[in-house]
Design an enzyme around this catalytic site. Structure first.
Site, PDB file in Angstrom:
ATOM      1  N   ARG A  83      -5.828  -7.170 -14.013  1.00  0.00           N
ATOM      2  CA  ARG A  83      -6.341  -6.050 -13.209  1.00  0.00           C
ATOM      3  C   ARG A  83      -6.238  -4.728 -13.951  1.00  0.00           C
ATOM      4  NH1 ARG A  83      -3.373  -2.280  -9.170  1.00  0.00           N
ATOM      5  NH2 ARG A  83      -1.659  -2.788 -10.549  1.00  0.00           N
ATOM      6  N   GLU A 140      -5.546   6.731 -16.484  1.00  0.00           N
ATOM      7  CA  GLU A 140      -4.493   5.721 -16.642  1.00  0.00           C
ATOM      8  C   GLU A 140      -4.887   4.733 -17.725  1.00  0.00           C
ATOM      9  OE1 GLU A 140      -3.887   4.018 -12.762  1.00  0.00           O
ATOM     10  OE2 GLU A 140      -2.399   5.527 -12.244  1.00  0.00           O
ATOM     11  N   ARG A 174      -0.393  -2.634 -21.100  1.00  0.00           N
ATOM     12  CA  ARG A 174       0.656  -3.066 -20.182  1.00  0.00           C
ATOM     13  C   ARG A 174       1.130  -4.517 -20.401  1.00  0.00           C
ATOM     14  NH1 ARG A 174      -0.346  -2.253 -13.712  1.00  0.00           N
ATOM     15  NH2 ARG A 174      -0.114  -0.073 -14.215  1.00  0.00           N
ATOM     16  N   GLN A 188       1.503   4.393  -6.307  1.00  0.00           N
ATOM     17  CA  GLN A 188       1.793   5.734  -6.818  1.00  0.00           C
ATOM     18  C   GLN A 188       0.570   6.375  -7.454  1.00  0.00           C
ATOM     19  OE1 GLN A 188       4.994   5.226  -9.615  1.00  0.00           O
ATOM     20  NE2 GLN A 188       6.508   4.741  -8.055  1.00  0.00           N
ATOM     21  N   HIS A 248       4.666  -5.393 -14.359  1.00  0.00           N
ATOM     22  CA  HIS A 248       4.723  -4.020 -14.850  1.00  0.00           C
ATOM     23  C   HIS A 248       5.824  -3.972 -15.908  1.00  0.00           C
ATOM     24  CE1 HIS A 248       5.038   0.297 -15.034  1.00  0.00           C
ATOM     25  NE2 HIS A 248       3.920   0.370 -14.340  1.00  0.00           N
ATOM     26  N   HIS A 293       4.367  -7.465 -10.271  1.00  0.00           N
ATOM     27  CA  HIS A 293       3.749  -6.268  -9.701  1.00  0.00           C
ATOM     28  C   HIS A 293       2.514  -6.572  -8.864  1.00  0.00           C
ATOM     29  CE1 HIS A 293       2.974  -2.024  -9.465  1.00  0.00           C
ATOM     30  NE2 HIS A 293       1.839  -2.101 -10.132  1.00  0.00           N
ATOM     31  N   THR A 302       0.837  -1.201   0.000  1.00  0.00           N
ATOM     32  CA  THR A 302       0.000   0.000   0.000  1.00  0.00           C
ATOM     33  C   THR A 302       0.874   1.255   0.000  1.00  0.00           C
ATOM     34  OG1 THR A 302      -1.741  -1.148   1.207  1.00  0.00           O
ATOM     35  CG2 THR A 302      -1.766   1.261   1.307  1.00  0.00           C
ATOM     36  N   LEU A 357      -6.521  -0.808  -4.864  1.00  0.00           N
ATOM     37  CA  LEU A 357      -6.773  -0.100  -3.604  1.00  0.00           C
ATOM     38  C   LEU A 357      -8.280  -0.013  -3.381  1.00  0.00           C
ATOM     39  CD1 LEU A 357      -4.137   2.798  -3.892  1.00  0.00           C
ATOM     40  CD2 LEU A 357      -4.014   0.810  -2.381  1.00  0.00           C
TER      41      LEU A 357
HETATM   42  C1  LIG Z   1       4.994   0.017  -6.474  1.00  0.00           C
HETATM   43  C2  LIG Z   1       3.516  -0.262  -6.440  1.00  0.00           C
HETATM   44  C3  LIG Z   1       2.631   0.655  -6.964  1.00  0.00           C
HETATM   45  C4  LIG Z   1       1.249   0.402  -6.917  1.00  0.00           C
HETATM   46  N1  LIG Z   1       0.368   1.361  -7.369  1.00  0.00           N
HETATM   47  C5  LIG Z   1      -0.956   1.151  -7.226  1.00  0.00           C
HETATM   48  C6  LIG Z   1      -1.895   2.181  -7.546  1.00  0.00           C
HETATM   49  O1  LIG Z   1      -1.513   3.275  -7.925  1.00  0.00           O
HETATM   50  N2  LIG Z   1      -3.222   1.913  -7.390  1.00  0.00           N
HETATM   51  C7  LIG Z   1      -3.685   0.708  -6.944  1.00  0.00           C
HETATM   52  O2  LIG Z   1      -4.910   0.527  -6.833  1.00  0.00           O
HETATM   53  N3  LIG Z   1      -2.823  -0.267  -6.614  1.00  0.00           N
HETATM   54  C8  LIG Z   1      -1.480  -0.074  -6.716  1.00  0.00           C
HETATM   55  N4  LIG Z   1      -0.612  -1.060  -6.358  1.00  0.00           N
HETATM   56  C9  LIG Z   1      -1.165  -2.284  -5.773  1.00  0.00           C
HETATM   57  C10 LIG Z   1      -1.650  -1.992  -4.351  1.00  0.00           C
HETATM   58  O3  LIG Z   1      -0.743  -1.115  -3.730  1.00  0.00           O
HETATM   59  C11 LIG Z   1      -1.750  -3.260  -3.516  1.00  0.00           C
HETATM   60  O4  LIG Z   1      -2.452  -4.243  -4.215  1.00  0.00           O
HETATM   61  C12 LIG Z   1      -2.495  -2.974  -2.204  1.00  0.00           C
HETATM   62  O5  LIG Z   1      -1.892  -1.907  -1.545  1.00  0.00           O
HETATM   63  C13 LIG Z   1      -2.506  -4.206  -1.326  1.00  0.00           C
HETATM   64  O6  LIG Z   1      -2.994  -3.838  -0.056  1.00  0.00           O
HETATM   65  P1  LIG Z   1      -3.137  -4.958   1.050  1.00  0.00           P
HETATM   66  O7  LIG Z   1      -3.632  -4.279   2.271  1.00  0.00           O
HETATM   67  O8  LIG Z   1      -3.899  -6.086   0.508  1.00  0.00           O
HETATM   68  O9  LIG Z   1      -1.644  -5.511   1.261  1.00  0.00           O
HETATM   69  P2  LIG Z   1      -0.309  -4.759   1.656  1.00  0.00           P
HETATM   70  O10 LIG Z   1      -0.475  -3.294   1.572  1.00  0.00           O
HETATM   71  O11 LIG Z   1       0.788  -5.364   0.888  1.00  0.00           O
HETATM   72  O12 LIG Z   1      -0.130  -5.167   3.191  1.00  0.00           O
HETATM   73  C14 LIG Z   1       0.185  -6.494   3.556  1.00  0.00           C
HETATM   74  C15 LIG Z   1       0.578  -6.503   5.030  1.00  0.00           C
HETATM   75  O13 LIG Z   1       0.667  -7.847   5.507  1.00  0.00           O
HETATM   76  C16 LIG Z   1       1.827  -7.998   6.306  1.00  0.00           C
HETATM   77  N5  LIG Z   1       2.160  -9.425   6.315  1.00  0.00           N
HETATM   78  C17 LIG Z   1       2.399 -10.233   5.247  1.00  0.00           C
HETATM   79  N6  LIG Z   1       2.626 -11.491   5.659  1.00  0.00           N
HETATM   80  C18 LIG Z   1       2.533 -11.493   7.009  1.00  0.00           C
HETATM   81  C19 LIG Z   1       2.683 -12.496   8.018  1.00  0.00           C
HETATM   82  N7  LIG Z   1       2.981 -13.770   7.730  1.00  0.00           N
HETATM   83  N8  LIG Z   1       2.522 -12.153   9.311  1.00  0.00           N
HETATM   84  C20 LIG Z   1       2.235 -10.863   9.663  1.00  0.00           C
HETATM   85  N9  LIG Z   1       2.087  -9.877   8.750  1.00  0.00           N
HETATM   86  C21 LIG Z   1       2.237 -10.185   7.444  1.00  0.00           C
HETATM   87  C22 LIG Z   1       2.821  -7.090   5.616  1.00  0.00           C
HETATM   88  O14 LIG Z   1       3.911  -6.796   6.455  1.00  0.00           O
HETATM   89  C23 LIG Z   1       1.931  -5.889   5.313  1.00  0.00           C
HETATM   90  O15 LIG Z   1       1.786  -5.079   6.453  1.00  0.00           O
HETATM   91  C24 LIG Z   1       0.760  -0.820  -6.386  1.00  0.00           C
HETATM   92  C25 LIG Z   1       1.660  -1.747  -5.868  1.00  0.00           C
HETATM   93  C26 LIG Z   1       3.023  -1.480  -5.878  1.00  0.00           C
HETATM   94  C27 LIG Z   1       3.959  -2.487  -5.274  1.00  0.00           C
END
Ligand SMILES: Cc1cc2nc3c(=O)[nH]c(=O)nc-3n(C[C@H](O)[C@H](O)[C@H](O)COP(=O)(O)OP(=O)(O)OC[C@H]3O[C@@H](n4cnc5c(N)ncnc54)[C@H](O)[C@@H]3O)c2cc1C
Length: 524
Positions: free
Chosen positions: A384, A113, A288, A46, A241, A349, A42, A390
Site C-alpha cells: 500500500r 509522504e 518503508r 496520523q 511500519h 500496521h 481510523t 483512508l
Molecule cells: C497508527 C495508524 C496510523 C495510520 N495512518 C494512516 C494515514 O495517515 N493515512 C491512511 O490512509 N491510513 C492510515 N492508517 C490506516 C487507516 O487508518 C486504516 O486502514 C483505516 O482507518 C481503516 O478504516 P476502517 O473503517 O476500514 O476500519 P477501522 O477504522 O479499523 O474500524 C473498524 C471498526 O470495526 C469494529 N469491529 C471490528 N470487529 C468487530 C466485530 N466483530 N463486531 C463489531 N464491531 C467490530 C471496530 O471496533 C471498529 O469500530 C493508519 C493506521 C494506524 C493504525
C-alpha cells in the site's frame, strides 16, 4: 431474540460510518461496534488522506505512484477509479464537517509522504484520523435513521448454512441474511436479520506481538466471511511500519513517523553501528518495506529486541519544534530524544488483502458488502502507498452505498433463520487458557510469519497454529462466549490464511519476502 433492520453495518471506522450515513436516507441502519463508537484504526491515522488537489500534481502521477508501490499486483482500473474520485470524496468529508489544515493563502496544506512524487496528503495537524472519526461519529449520533449499538460483537454471518443447506466456497448463490450479535453487556446473542449486511471491521494488526493497530483490529470480518464461505485473497501482504517506539507492554505501539528519518535521524544497532547503508544505497531513506526488513534482519541476527533511532546529532530546538508529539511521548517514558537515541522496532500496521470485492464493494456472497481495510479491492496490490487507505475506504463506502440502495427493494428478511444455539455452553473454567493461546499465537506469527519468511518458518508456524486452533475450537464449543475468545478464534483463522497464502506464493514481491524465493516470478 430477533431483530429486523434494512442495513446492518458492522464496524464504526471511516468505512462503516460513511456507508451508514449514505444509506440512512432510504432505510433503517443498525451500526454495531464491539467497543465504543470512536474506537477504530481510523482514529489513530496520523499522516492523512491522499488526493490530487494542486496544479503541479496530476491523476496520472498519483496513479503511477500507487502502481509502483503495488509492485505489479494492483488492479489498474480500480486505482484509476479511486484516484480520480479522490477530490470529490474529500469534498464530501469537508461538507460533513471534517477539517483539513490550510496554508497561509487558504489553500489545502498538502504534505508529501514516502512513495508520493508530489505533495498531495491532506491532514489535520498529526491527528487527521481522530478528527475524521470524531466528526463522523457526531453526524452518525445525530442521524435518526441510524441506531448505534456499542459493545456489540458480531460473531458470525448468517447464510443458507443456517437453514440446514450445504454451502460451498465457490458456489455463486450464497446469500447473507444478517449476523449473530453478542451483546457484551448482557452476554445475550441477538439474531439480527438484515436485507443488506456490511462488514467494515478493519485490519488484523493484533495477529502480531507488536502493532500500531488498536486492540479492536483482530480480523473478525475476514474470519466471518471465510467461515461463511466467501472469497479471501492477498493475505500474505501484511505491511509493517519500520519504526514504532519499543516500549514493551504498550499496545498499540506508538508510531514514530518516517518524517523523522527524512529530517536526519539515523538507525543504529545497539552497539552504535549504522547499518542501513550495508543493505541499500539510500540508507535510512530507503522505502518503508526495505527499512522494516533490514531492521528485522539485524535484530534476528544479533538477537536484539530493538534498534536505535538516533537524533542526538540534530539541532535540538528544530527537532522539538518539528516533532513535539514524539518528543512529549518519549519524555513520558524517560527518553529525551535530544540526548538519547530512541528504541524502535517494526510493527504490524496494515493488511493489503482481505475479503475480495468488486468495484461496488460486493463480496462473493450476495447481499454482503465489505468496505475499508477488511476488503481487498485491487487498490494496494502487494504494498500500500501511504495515505491511500483512508481514501480507499471513503470511495468504496460510497460505491457500496449506491449499489445497496439500488437493490434494497429486491430483498426481504429471511424469517426462518434460527436463533443462536446456546446449548452445551458452560462458563469457561480458566480464562488463562485463552490469554495464553492468544500470546502463543502472536509469538508464532511474529517469529515465523513476520517481515522475513522462509518455507521452514511457514511450515513450523502452521504446525504450531494447528495445535492452538484445536485447543481453541474445543474451548469455543463448551464456553459461554466472550469477546476475547471470539477474537482469538478469528485471529487463528486469519493467521492460517496468511500462512497458507504465503506458502502458495513462490516468489518475493512487495511486502511478502521469502528467503527461499528471493526473486520475482514474472508470470504471477
Ligand atoms: C497508527 C495508524 C496510523 C495510520 N495512518 C494512516 C494515514 O495517515 N493515512 C491512511 O490512509 N491510513 C492510515 N492508517 C490506516 C487507516 O487508518 C486504516 O486502514 C483505516 O482507518 C481503516 O478504516 P476502517 O473503517 O476500514 O476500519 P477501522 O477504522 O479499523 O474500524 C473498524 C471498526 O470495526 C469494529 N469491529 C471490528 N470487529 C468487530 C466485530 N466483530 N463486531 C463489531 N464491531 C467490530 C471496530 O471496533 C471498529 O469500530 C493508519 C493506521 C494506524 C493504525
Amino acid at each position: 431474540m430477533k431483530r429486523k433492520v434494512d442495513f446492518l453495518v458492522i464496524g464504526s471506522g471511516l468505512a462503516g460510518m460513511m456507508f451508514a450515513l449514505k444509506v440512512a436516507k432510504k432505510g433503517k441502519v443498525l451500526l454495531v461496534t464491539k467497543a465504543d463508537l470512536e474506537e477504530s484504526s481510523t482514529r489513530y491515522a496520523q499522516g492523512g488522506i491522499a488526493a490530487v488537489l494542486s496544479d503541479r500534481d496530476s491523476f496520472e502521477k498519483h496513479i503511477e505512484d500507487t502502481l509502483i508501490s503495488g509492485d505489479g499486483l494492483c488492479n489498474r482500473e480500480v486505482v484509476e477509479m479511486v484516484v480520480r474520485e479522490a477530490p470529490e470524496k474529500v469534498k464530501e468529508l469537508v461538507d460533513l464537517g471534517v477539517e483539513f489544515d490550510k496554508n497561509a493563502s487558504g489553500e489545502p496544506d498538502l504534505s508529501k509522504e514516502g512513495g508520493h512524487s508530489e505533495s498531495r496528503i491532506l491532514h489535520y495537524k498529526d491527528i487527521t484520523g481522530k478528527n475524521i472519526e470524531e466528526t463522523l461519529a457526531g453526524r452518525v449520533r445525530e442521524n435518526r435513521n441510524i441506531e448505534v449499538w456499542e459493545q456489540a460483537f458480531a460473531i458470525d454471518l448468517m447464510t443458507q448454512h443456517h437453514l440446514g443447506r450445504l454451502v460451498k466456497r465457490w458456489h455463486k448463490d450464497i446469500a447473507c441474511y444478517g449476523a449473530y450479535i453478542l451483546d457484551l453487556k448482557t452476554r445475550d446473542v441477538i439474531t439480527v436479520l438484515a436485507k443488506v449486511t456490511v462488514v467494515a471491521t478493519g485490519g488484523v494488526g493484533n495477529l502480531y506481538q507488536t502493532t500500531t493497530n488498536p486492540p479492536v483490529a483482530t480480523g473478525d470480518g475476514i474470519a466471518m466471511v471465510y467461515r461463511a464461505k466467501g472469497i479471501i485473497e492477498n493475505m500474505e501482504f501484511v505491511q509493517f511500519h519500520p519504526t514504532s517506539l519499543y516500549h514493551p507492554g504498550e499496545r498499540p505501539s506508538f508510531l514514530i513517523t518516517e518524517a523523522l528519518r527524512g529530517f536526519g535521524a539515523v538507525l543504529r544497532t545497539l552497539d552504535g553501528e549504522k547499518f542501513m547503508h550495508k543493505y541499500d544505497p539510500r540508507g535510512c531513506l530507503a522505502p518503508r518495506d526495505i527499512v522494516a526488513r533490514t531492521i528485522d534482519t539485524e535484530m534476528k541476527v544479533r538477537g536484539d529486541d530493538y534498534v536505535w533511532l538516533d537524533c542526538t546529532h540534530l539541532d535540538p530546538e528544530e527537532l522539538v519544534s518539528r516533532f513535539p508529539n514524539i518528543h512529549r511521548k518519549c519524555l513520558s517514558i524517560g527518553i529525551d530524544m535530544r540526548k538519547n537515541p530512541i528504541p524502535v522496532v517494526p510493527a504490524a500496521h496494515y493488511l493489503c488483502g482481505g475479503v475480495k470485492v468488486d468495484t461496488r464493494a460486493r463480496t462473493s456472497i450476495s447481499r454482503l458488502y465489505a468496505v475499508g481495510e477488511v476488503s481487498s479491492t485491487g487498490m494496494h496490490g502487494a504494498n500500500r502507498l501511504a495515505s491511500n487507505s483512508l481514501l480507499e475506504a471513503v470511495v468504496f463506502a460510497d460505491h457500496a452505498a449506491e449499489d445497496a440502495l439500488a437493490h434494497l427493494d429486491e430483498y426481504s428478511w429471511e424469517e426462518k433463520i434460527p436463533e443462536w444455539d446456546y446449548e452445551g455452553t458452560s462458563h469457561p473454567e480458566e480464562m488463562v487458557l485463552v490469554t495464553q493461546d492468544y500470546k502463543e499465537m502472536q509469538m508464532v506469527m511474529s517469529n515465523y510469519v513476520g517481515i522475513v519468511r522462509s518455507n521452514l518458518r511457514l511450515q513450523r508456524a502452521l504446525t504450531r497454529l494447528e495445535i492452538i486452533y484445536n485447543e481453541t475450537e474445543e474451548l469455543y464449543k463448551k464456553s459461554v462466549l466472550s469477546r476475547k475468545l471470539c477474537e482469538l478464534r478469528n485471529l487463528i483463522n486469519v493467521g492460517y490464511l496468511v500462512i497458507k497464502m504465503a506458502q502458495a506464493r513462490h516468489e518475493s514481491r512487495g511486502l511478502h519476502y521469502n528467503i527461499d524465493y528471493p526473486g520475482k516470478n514474472d508470470q504471477t
